[in-house]
Motif scaffolding. Sequence first.
Motif, PDB file in Angstrom:
ATOM      1  N   THR A   1       0.826  -1.211   0.000  1.00  0.00           N
ATOM      2  CA  THR A   1       0.000   0.000   0.000  1.00  0.00           C
ATOM      3  C   THR A   1       0.857   1.256   0.000  1.00  0.00           C
ATOM      4  OG1 THR A   1      -1.749  -1.170   1.179  1.00  0.00           O
ATOM      5  CG2 THR A   1      -1.798   1.234   1.247  1.00  0.00           C
ATOM      6  N   ALA A   2       1.933   1.237   0.774  1.00  0.00           N
ATOM      7  CA  ALA A   2       2.829   2.392   0.810  1.00  0.00           C
ATOM      8  C   ALA A   2       3.457   2.630  -0.563  1.00  0.00           C
ATOM      9  CB  ALA A   2       3.915   2.187   1.864  1.00  0.00           C
ATOM     10  N   PHE A   3       3.899   1.560  -1.223  1.00  0.00           N
ATOM     11  CA  PHE A   3       4.448   1.709  -2.581  1.00  0.00           C
ATOM     12  C   PHE A   3       3.406   2.334  -3.515  1.00  0.00           C
ATOM     13  CE2 PHE A   3       7.764  -1.484  -1.463  1.00  0.00           C
ATOM     14  CZ  PHE A   3       8.854  -0.795  -1.944  1.00  0.00           C
ATOM     15  N   ALA A   4       2.174   1.832  -3.455  1.00  0.00           N
ATOM     16  CA  ALA A   4       1.129   2.358  -4.340  1.00  0.00           C
ATOM     17  C   ALA A   4       0.860   3.831  -4.069  1.00  0.00           C
ATOM     18  CB  ALA A   4      -0.156   1.537  -4.160  1.00  0.00           C
ATOM     19  N   LEU A   5       0.791   4.220  -2.811  1.00  0.00           N
ATOM     20  CA  LEU A   5       0.504   5.618  -2.485  1.00  0.00           C
ATOM     21  C   LEU A   5       1.669   6.534  -2.824  1.00  0.00           C
ATOM     22  CD1 LEU A   5      -2.036   6.949  -1.325  1.00  0.00           C
ATOM     23  CD2 LEU A   5      -2.032   4.468  -1.185  1.00  0.00           C
ATOM     24  N   ARG A   6       2.899   6.041  -2.656  1.00  0.00           N
ATOM     25  CA  ARG A   6       4.044   6.865  -3.051  1.00  0.00           C
ATOM     26  C   ARG A   6       4.019   7.120  -4.559  1.00  0.00           C
ATOM     27  NH1 ARG A   6       5.878  10.396  -0.277  1.00  0.00           N
ATOM     28  NH2 ARG A   6       7.684  10.505  -1.647  1.00  0.00           N
ATOM     29  N   GLY A   7       3.687   6.073  -5.334  1.00  0.00           N
ATOM     30  CA  GLY A   7       3.584   6.274  -6.777  1.00  0.00           C
ATOM     31  C   GLY A   7       2.481   7.248  -7.131  1.00  0.00           C
ATOM     32  N   THR A   8       1.339   7.127  -6.466  1.00  0.00           N
ATOM     33  CA  THR A   8       0.229   8.049  -6.716  1.00  0.00           C
ATOM     34  C   THR A   8       0.618   9.477  -6.351  1.00  0.00           C
ATOM     35  OG1 THR A   8      -1.369   6.284  -6.303  1.00  0.00           O
ATOM     36  CG2 THR A   8      -2.168   8.545  -6.176  1.00  0.00           C
ATOM     37  N   ARG A   9       1.274   9.615  -5.175  1.00  0.00           N
ATOM     38  CA  ARG A   9       1.685  10.952  -4.741  1.00  0.00           C
ATOM     39  C   ARG A   9       2.659  11.577  -5.741  1.00  0.00           C
ATOM     40  NH1 ARG A   9      -0.539  14.654  -2.170  1.00  0.00           N
ATOM     41  NH2 ARG A   9      -0.056  15.582  -4.166  1.00  0.00           N
ATOM     42  N   HIS A  10       3.566  10.748  -6.268  1.00  0.00           N
ATOM     43  CA  HIS A  10       4.527  11.257  -7.261  1.00  0.00           C
ATOM     44  C   HIS A  10       3.816  11.693  -8.536  1.00  0.00           C
ATOM     45  CE1 HIS A  10       8.230  11.690  -9.512  1.00  0.00           C
ATOM     46  NE2 HIS A  10       7.758  10.875 -10.434  1.00  0.00           N
ATOM     47  N   LEU A  11       2.851  10.897  -8.999  1.00  0.00           N
ATOM     48  CA  LEU A  11       2.121  11.259 -10.209  1.00  0.00           C
ATOM     49  C   LEU A  11       1.339  12.558 -10.022  1.00  0.00           C
ATOM     50  CD1 LEU A  11       0.772   7.797 -11.417  1.00  0.00           C
ATOM     51  CD2 LEU A  11       2.616   9.144 -12.415  1.00  0.00           C
ATOM     52  N   VAL A  12       0.741  12.737  -8.860  1.00  0.00           N
ATOM     53  CA  VAL A  12      -0.006  13.969  -8.603  1.00  0.00           C
ATOM     54  C   VAL A  12       0.940  15.171  -8.616  1.00  0.00           C
ATOM     55  CG1 VAL A  12      -1.329  15.214  -6.849  1.00  0.00           C
ATOM     56  CG2 VAL A  12      -1.858  12.822  -7.353  1.00  0.00           C
ATOM     57  N   SER A  13       2.118  15.022  -7.988  1.00  0.00           N
ATOM     58  CA  SER A  13       3.076  16.126  -7.961  1.00  0.00           C
ATOM     59  C   SER A  13       3.596  16.450  -9.358  1.00  0.00           C
ATOM     60  CB  SER A  13       4.260  15.767  -7.038  1.00  0.00           C
ATOM     61  OG  SER A  13       3.817  15.561  -5.713  1.00  0.00           O
ATOM     62  N   VAL A  14       3.918  15.395 -10.132  1.00  0.00           N
ATOM     63  CA  VAL A  14       4.406  15.624 -11.493  1.00  0.00           C
ATOM     64  C   VAL A  14       3.327  16.279 -12.347  1.00  0.00           C
ATOM     65  CG1 VAL A  14       5.136  14.457 -13.607  1.00  0.00           C
ATOM     66  CG2 VAL A  14       6.129  13.803 -11.424  1.00  0.00           C
TER      67      VAL A  14
ATOM     68  N   ALA B   1       1.012  18.275 -11.298  1.00  0.00           N
ATOM     69  CA  ALA B   1       0.938  19.688 -10.902  1.00  0.00           C
ATOM     70  C   ALA B   1       2.065  20.484 -11.546  1.00  0.00           C
ATOM     71  CB  ALA B   1       1.002  19.801  -9.382  1.00  0.00           C
ATOM     72  N   GLU B   2       3.262  19.902 -11.592  1.00  0.00           N
ATOM     73  CA  GLU B   2       4.383  20.570 -12.251  1.00  0.00           C
ATOM     74  C   GLU B   2       4.113  20.776 -13.736  1.00  0.00           C
ATOM     75  OE1 GLU B   2       8.095  18.654 -11.593  1.00  0.00           O
ATOM     76  OE2 GLU B   2       7.865  18.580  -9.420  1.00  0.00           O
ATOM     77  N   LEU B   3       3.541  19.746 -14.384  1.00  0.00           N
ATOM     78  CA  LEU B   3       3.257  19.859 -15.811  1.00  0.00           C
ATOM     79  C   LEU B   3       2.211  20.936 -16.091  1.00  0.00           C
ATOM     80  CD1 LEU B   3       3.209  16.095 -16.888  1.00  0.00           C
ATOM     81  CD2 LEU B   3       4.960  17.802 -17.386  1.00  0.00           C
ATOM     82  N   VAL B   4       1.203  21.013 -15.233  1.00  0.00           N
ATOM     83  CA  VAL B   4       0.182  22.049 -15.415  1.00  0.00           C
ATOM     84  C   VAL B   4       0.802  23.426 -15.288  1.00  0.00           C
ATOM     85  CG1 VAL B   4      -1.882  23.059 -14.379  1.00  0.00           C
ATOM     86  CG2 VAL B   4      -1.738  20.591 -14.707  1.00  0.00           C
ATOM     87  N   GLU B   5       1.658  23.612 -14.281  1.00  0.00           N
ATOM     88  CA  GLU B   5       2.296  24.916 -14.099  1.00  0.00           C
ATOM     89  C   GLU B   5       3.253  25.217 -15.250  1.00  0.00           C
ATOM     90  OE1 GLU B   5       4.711  27.423 -10.696  1.00  0.00           O
ATOM     91  OE2 GLU B   5       3.406  25.761 -10.148  1.00  0.00           O
ATOM     92  N   ALA B   6       3.990  24.181 -15.706  1.00  0.00           N
ATOM     93  CA  ALA B   6       4.902  24.398 -16.839  1.00  0.00           C
ATOM     94  C   ALA B   6       4.123  24.759 -18.107  1.00  0.00           C
ATOM     95  CB  ALA B   6       5.737  23.139 -17.071  1.00  0.00           C
TER      96      ALA B   6
END
Length: 386
Positions: A163-176, A178-183
Amino acid sequence: MHVESGPAPVRSRPGPADPRPRWYRLSWALPWLLFQFFPVADLVTTDRPPAVRLAAGAGLVVFTAVYLDVFRRAFGGGGGGSGDRGPVLGRLAVVAGLGLVLAATMGPPWAGLLIYVSAAAAAALPQRWVWPAVLAAAAVCAAVVTLGGDGGPLILPVMCLLTAFALRGTRHLVSVNAELVEARDELARSAVAEERLRFARDLHDLLGHSLSLIALKSELAGRLAERDPARARAEMADVEAAARRALAEVREAVSGYRQVGLALALAEARAALSAAGVGLWAPSAVPDLPGPVDAVLGWVVREATTNTLRHSGARTLTVGLSRSGEDLVLTVTDDGRGPGGPPGAGLTGLAERLRGFGGRLEHGPAPGGGFRLAARLPAADRVGAR
């Protein structure tokens, strides 16, 4: 933009509140509520004192509510500002404390609550704290299952890690994301600024030449008004034609369809220079050139003509078009004193145009006196294929 390595992104400047509905932000946490089937079933089927059932049920409700709030904040609640980090960590501490107490006191059916602790830690903690917290939760889960003595589900500690692996991947995708939207927004702003600069440069090139021609011919017509009215009327007719042509070119520039070719630029230069008493030596015929090359060379001739009329005091302007190796070279040379001083906006704009086609602009004193302007472009056939 800077995004912290932890799950909750921290932006370099405050952003607007998250417009997404709360249910969307909670959707990351809702699937994991399926694991509450085991503690709820144990609470209903196992014979315990009513006070224990009431306390455990209340603890489970608080645990679930705070767990959902952790996810709401970690996945965008409150606008993603750094001020949410404290409340998130406080609520995560409540989730961890209740999960440990309930699992340790109620037995193996409640050990699945440590999966929620792992998920919340992976979603809300900074990177350096995630895996120590997850491993601790998995160890406690394994201890509760093992010490329960009834051969409880040993898959639960493994689920803590997965579960931790899955949530870390999800958290990374959400952050990326957000970066793409701002870029993307930043690229859109840059494109708008670049288009404004291009349009301002085009207007400068268009109106600078046309207004110089109008001013020159108007002055000439004023001098001829008394001694040669017919010639004065002809010059004013040229002024009217130049004004109409400038108006049409500005309209075309606004529409995005304006293109000034080399042949047209040479014809305009001949008329303007002749009115000023400046001779023009130029090729009698212009070879067929790709549209973009023809346009940029036309701008070179226009700018050189404008500078000659304004600054040089020249009597002759010579235009040459030749090949030098793999380059196409347009040279414009006058026998005056040149513009002098640093390059103006016109020459700077020409240099930018040429760089867009892999070319360059050279300017400076001519070998025999006067001023020389040279535009070098890759061979026309290669430029046309760009």
